[in-house]
Design an enzyme around this catalytic site. Structure first.
Site, PDB file in Angstrom:
ATOM      1  N   TYR A 144      48.057  33.363  38.656  1.00 56.57           N
ATOM      2  CA  TYR A 144      48.280  34.388  37.633  1.00 56.57           C
ATOM      3  C   TYR A 144      48.996  35.597  38.246  1.00 56.57           C
ATOM      4  O   TYR A 144      50.048  36.014  37.769  1.00 56.57           O
ATOM      5  CB  TYR A 144      46.929  34.793  37.052  1.00 56.57           C
ATOM      6  N   ARG A 185      36.075  36.195  29.536  1.00 57.74           N
ATOM      7  CA  ARG A 185      36.201  37.539  30.117  1.00 57.74           C
ATOM      8  C   ARG A 185      34.924  38.320  29.890  1.00 57.74           C
ATOM      9  O   ARG A 185      34.101  37.963  29.061  1.00 57.74           O
ATOM     10  CB  ARG A 185      37.424  38.253  29.529  1.00 57.74           C
ATOM     11  N   ASN A 189      31.936  37.813  27.072  1.00 58.40           N
ATOM     12  CA  ASN A 189      30.751  37.121  27.612  1.00 58.40           C
ATOM     13  C   ASN A 189      29.478  37.940  27.374  1.00 58.40           C
ATOM     14  O   ASN A 189      28.491  37.426  26.838  1.00 58.40           O
ATOM     15  CB  ASN A 189      30.888  36.919  29.131  1.00 58.40           C
TER      16      ASN A 189
END
Ligand code: NAD
Ligand code: UDP
Length: 314
Positions: A144, A185, A189
């Protein structure tokens, strides 16, 4: 009226952006491969004659005539971008090449949704745009981080070499309604765990920090960035400087939900940044005094309300 292409338009941020651009009287083409995006996020826009939905993958070329391109296509949650790391790199790098080639040919403005992850585990705090970052090029987050860094390099080189009208924003952790309950994320969560009275999973000791931005503040920053003159390319940080530890975030969410959940501590994932906070002086200066308007407590309340409704429908 502008014709605008939004890649990743069926994702969390993209769906908010499509809605806002349509509300402002633009014609919007939403392109998505539905890896993490969902039709349900933009289904209410499908009746609008100025909205079009295209299933396409940006690792393949795409041809269209538009005035502006917002390139958001890329999974953003660590769980999702680590699921198929090679595909994540291809999406950032081949996607940027394809869309920059398109922007060059049609003379469109193109905005890249880059990320605070280009700073890696930052050695300076808060992070300013001139900081080069501290990224592990072979770690689990590198697909990423390095993909987004390479995309920034491609954008800048298409600007220098080919005069493509580029804009780069570095987005800091953003949250809000339309996140998926299984997004992975931290904000989604913790809220889902709290609403279901399940254990709140803190990774590590919970002392690592993040700065959380509500999605409407991000969308405002993106639109203002796109409207700047061609001589301002960025990169510019877009985030909320309010900085919190993950323990503070968990406590906040427990209080706002009135949950009976317990906090538990799980191992910290590899290369998890210890701190993150944007310096937004440049954004304030260049984006007409832009600054985040929604404080964490207020944004969390709206996000909790959204998840509460979503979970009760399910
Ligand atoms: P998201 O996962 O909800 O949205 C990403 C969208 O891109 C999804 O709809 C997905 O299906 C689509 N997509 C992925 N790969 C694709 C491909 N190859 N071709 C076409 N579509 C593809 O994530 P988000 O939070 O909405 O993030 C949007 C953008 O903003 C991403 O580029 C992300 O890196 C960037 N960003 C987000 C944050 C944040 O906190 N939300 C922070 C920094 C940067
Ligand atoms: N995190 C956590 N519990 C979770 C999910 C995430 O403690 O259930 C932590 C994670 O280790 C990181 C922070 O929360 O330190 C933010 O994680 P997220 O995946 O939201 O985004 P990141 O900024 O790390 O890309």
């Amino acid at each position: 009226m502008n014709r605008i292409l939004v890649t990743g338009g069926a994702g969390f941020v993209g769906s908010h952006l499509c809605e806002r651009l349509l509300n402002e009287g633009n014609e919007v083409v939403c392109l998505d491969n539905f890896f993490t995006g969902k039709k349900s996020k933009i289904i209410h826009l499908l009746d609008n004659p100025y909205f079009e939905l295209v299933r396409h993958d940006i690792t393949m070329p795409y041809y269209i005539e538009v005035d502006e391109i917002y390139n958001l296509a890329c999974p953003a949650s660590p769980v999702h971008y680590q699921y198929n790391p090679i595909k994540t790199i291809k999406t950032s790098v081949m996607g940027a090449v394809n869309l920059l080639g398109l922007a060059k040919r049609i003379r469109a403005k193109i905005l890249q949704a880059s990320t605070s992850e280009v700073y890696g585990d930052p050695a300076i705090h808060p992070q300013t745009e001139d900081y080069w970052g501290n990224v592990n090029p072979i770690g689990i987050r590198s697909c990423y981080d390095e993909g987004k860094r390479c995309a920034e390099s491609l954008f800048v080189n298409y600007y220098v070499q080919n005069n493509v009208r580029i804009k780069i924003i570095r987005i800091f952790n953003t949250y809000g309604p339309k996140m998926e309950p299984d997004d992975g994320r931290v904000v989604s969560n913790f809220i889902v765990q709290a609403l279901q009275n399940k254990d709140i999973t803190i990774f590590g000791d919970g002392q690592q920090t993040r700065s959380f931005q509500f999605v409407s503040d991000l969308v405002e920053g993106m639109i203002r960035m796109m409207a700047t003159g061609d001589d301002f390319t960025g990169p510019v940080n877009i985030g909320n400087p309010g900085e919190f530890t993950m323990l503070e975030l968990a406590e906040n969410i427990l209080e706002l939900t009135g949950s009976k959940s317990k906090i538990i501590y799980l191992p910290l994932p590899e290369d998890d940044p210890t701190q993150r906070q944007p310096d937004i002086s440049l954004a304030k200066e260049k984006l007409g005094g832009w600054e985040p308007k929604v404080p964490l407590q207020e944004g969390l309340k709206q996000t909790i309300h959204y998840f509460d409704q979503l979970l009760s429908e399910k």
